[in-house]
Design an enzyme around this catalytic site. Structure first.
Site, PDB file in Angstrom:
ATOM      1  N   LYS A  95      -8.198  51.108  26.530  1.00 27.81           N
ATOM      2  CA  LYS A  95      -6.958  50.367  26.198  1.00 27.81           C
ATOM      3  C   LYS A  95      -5.766  51.301  26.018  1.00 27.81           C
ATOM      4  O   LYS A  95      -4.704  51.075  26.574  1.00 27.81           O
ATOM      5  CB  LYS A  95      -7.108  49.576  24.885  1.00 27.81           C
ATOM      6  CG  LYS A  95      -8.085  48.450  24.897  1.00 27.81           C
ATOM      7  CD  LYS A  95      -7.994  47.635  23.611  1.00 27.81           C
ATOM      8  CE  LYS A  95      -8.337  48.412  22.349  1.00 27.81           C
ATOM      9  NZ  LYS A  95      -9.754  48.777  22.181  1.00 27.81           N
ATOM     10  N   ARG A 148     -11.959  62.616  16.793  1.00 30.56           N
ATOM     11  CA  ARG A 148     -11.565  61.497  15.929  1.00 30.56           C
ATOM     12  C   ARG A 148     -12.658  61.237  14.907  1.00 30.56           C
ATOM     13  O   ARG A 148     -13.833  61.155  15.263  1.00 30.56           O
ATOM     14  CB  ARG A 148     -11.357  60.246  16.802  1.00 30.56           C
ATOM     15  CG  ARG A 148      -9.906  59.963  17.080  1.00 30.56           C
ATOM     16  CD  ARG A 148      -9.759  58.789  17.989  1.00 30.56           C
ATOM     17  NE  ARG A 148     -10.255  57.533  17.404  1.00 30.56           N
ATOM     18  CZ  ARG A 148      -9.930  56.334  17.859  1.00 30.56           C
ATOM     19  NH1 ARG A 148      -9.097  56.236  18.870  1.00 30.56           N
ATOM     20  NH2 ARG A 148     -10.410  55.249  17.308  1.00 30.56           N
ATOM     21  N   ARG A 165     -15.075  61.196  23.967  1.00 29.67           N
ATOM     22  CA  ARG A 165     -13.796  61.344  23.259  1.00 29.67           C
ATOM     23  C   ARG A 165     -14.010  62.030  21.905  1.00 29.67           C
ATOM     24  O   ARG A 165     -13.194  62.834  21.476  1.00 29.67           O
ATOM     25  CB  ARG A 165     -13.159  59.963  23.049  1.00 29.67           C
ATOM     26  CG  ARG A 165     -11.771  60.031  22.459  1.00 29.67           C
ATOM     27  CD  ARG A 165     -11.089  58.688  22.494  1.00 29.67           C
ATOM     28  NE  ARG A 165     -11.634  57.765  21.517  1.00 29.67           N
ATOM     29  CZ  ARG A 165     -11.292  56.469  21.439  1.00 29.67           C
ATOM     30  NH1 ARG A 165     -10.437  55.957  22.312  1.00 29.67           N
ATOM     31  NH2 ARG A 165     -11.802  55.695  20.515  1.00 29.67           N
ATOM     32  N   ARG A 174      -6.573  41.511  16.244  1.00 24.84           N
ATOM     33  CA  ARG A 174      -8.012  41.741  16.293  1.00 24.84           C
ATOM     34  C   ARG A 174      -8.780  40.699  15.490  1.00 24.84           C
ATOM     35  O   ARG A 174     -10.011  40.703  15.509  1.00 24.84           O
ATOM     36  CB  ARG A 174      -8.320  43.103  15.691  1.00 24.84           C
ATOM     37  CG  ARG A 174      -8.624  44.195  16.707  1.00 24.84           C
ATOM     38  CD  ARG A 174      -8.527  45.494  15.960  1.00 24.84           C
ATOM     39  NE  ARG A 174      -9.412  46.508  16.400  1.00 24.84           N
ATOM     40  CZ  ARG A 174      -8.992  47.667  16.937  1.00 24.84           C
ATOM     41  NH1 ARG A 174      -7.716  47.867  17.160  1.00 24.84           N
ATOM     42  NH2 ARG A 174      -9.848  48.594  17.240  1.00 24.84           N
ATOM     43  N   ARG A 204     -18.291  49.758  14.829  1.00 24.48           N
ATOM     44  CA  ARG A 204     -17.052  49.239  15.443  1.00 24.48           C
ATOM     45  C   ARG A 204     -17.360  48.229  16.544  1.00 24.48           C
ATOM     46  O   ARG A 204     -16.661  47.234  16.713  1.00 24.48           O
ATOM     47  CB  ARG A 204     -16.211  50.400  15.993  1.00 24.48           C
ATOM     48  CG  ARG A 204     -15.483  51.140  14.873  1.00 24.48           C
ATOM     49  CD  ARG A 204     -15.085  52.530  15.279  1.00 24.48           C
ATOM     50  NE  ARG A 204     -14.095  52.555  16.336  1.00 24.48           N
ATOM     51  CZ  ARG A 204     -13.924  53.596  17.150  1.00 24.48           C
ATOM     52  NH1 ARG A 204     -14.673  54.658  17.046  1.00 24.48           N
ATOM     53  NH2 ARG A 204     -12.989  53.550  18.075  1.00 24.48           N
TER      54      ARG A 204
END
Ligand code: AMP
Length: 189
Positions: free
Chosen positions: A13, A133, A127, A88, A144
Site C-alpha cells: 500500500k 520496523r 521489510r 481500518r 496484525r
C-alpha cells in the site's frame, strides 16, 4: 481526487500510494507513518500508540480519526488526497463519511490491493530485515494479519456495495502494480 488504498499489511500500500499520489499531485497520507512519527515523544499518548503498534493492535478510533481530520485540514490536502491505511474499522468509515458529508465532498474510488497471504508475509519479513520496523516481527505480523482480517476486511464489502471498490492484483513488480492501478483510475475520468 479523493482516494483510499486498502489491503493487508505487506501488500505494498505505502509504496503504491506514493507513486499514485505523485501522479495525481495529491498528498499520500499514511496513518501508520503518522503514528511512527510519534515514536520517541514522551507524551502519554505517544507511549500508548507505540505500545499498541508493537502489539500489532489498532490505535483507538477517536485518536486515529482526530489525527486524520487534522491532517486533511492542511493546505496541501485541499484539492484531494490519498489515504493509506485509513479507515481500518467501521467506526473510522463512519467518521470519514461524516467528514466528507460536512464538506459536501465524496470519495472517487477505493483501491483494494490483493495478494496471496504467503506473498505478503514474506514481504513483511523482508521489510523487517531492511527497515527494522519494530512491528515487523513474526509474532506481531501474525497478530496484525488477524486484526486486519477481523476488523478491516469487512470494510471492502461496504465500499463494494457503494460501487467504489477497484480490486487490483498486488502481485508483481512495483511498476506493474502501479500501471494496473493507473489504468483502473484512468477509467474513472
Ligand atoms: P501501517 O503502517 O499502516 O501498517 O500501520 C502500522 C500500525 O499503526 C498498525 O498496526 C496500527 O497499530 C497503527 N495504525 C495505522 N493506521 C491505523 C488506523 N487507521 N487505525 C488504527 N490503527 C492504525
Amino acid at each position: 481526487m479523493r482516494l483510499l488504498i486498502m489491503g493487508p499489511p505487506g501488500v505494498g500500500k505505502g509504496t503504491q500510494a506514493k507513486g499514485i499520489a505523485e501522479h495525481y499531485q495529491i498528498p499520500a497520507i499514511s496513518t501508520g507513518d503518522m503514528f511512527r512519527a510519534m515514536k520517541g515523544q514522551s507524551t502519554e499518548l505517544a507511549k500508548e500508540v507505540q505500545a499498541l503498534m508493537d502489539a500489532g493492535q489498532y490505535v483507538p478510533d477517536e485518536v486515529t480519526d482526530r489525527i486524520v481530520v487534522d491532517r486533511l485540514g492542511k493546505e496541501d490536502a485541499q484539492n484531494g488526497w490519498l489515504l493509506d491505511g485509513y479507515p481500518r474499522t467501521i467506526g473510522q468509515v463512519h467518521a470519514l463519511d461524516k467528514y466528507l458529508e460536512e464538506r459536501g465532498q465524496k470519495l472517487d474510488a477505493v483501491i483494494s490491493l490483493v495478494a496471496d497471504e504467503e506473498t505478503v508475509k514474506s514481504r513483511l519479513l523482508k521489510r523487517a530485515a531492511i527497515e527494522g520496523r519494530s512491528d515487523d516481527n513474526a509474532e506481531t505480523i501474525a497478530k496484525r494479519m488477524k486484526v486486519y482480517h477481523e476488523a478491516t476486511d469487512p470494510l471492502l464489502d461496504v465500499y463494494k456495495e457503494r460501487g467504489l471498490l477497484i480490486e487490483v492484483n498486488g502481485e508483481g513488480s512495483v511498476e506493474t502494480v502501479d500501471e494496473r492501478i493507473r489504468q483502473a483510475l484512468d477509467k474513472l475520468s
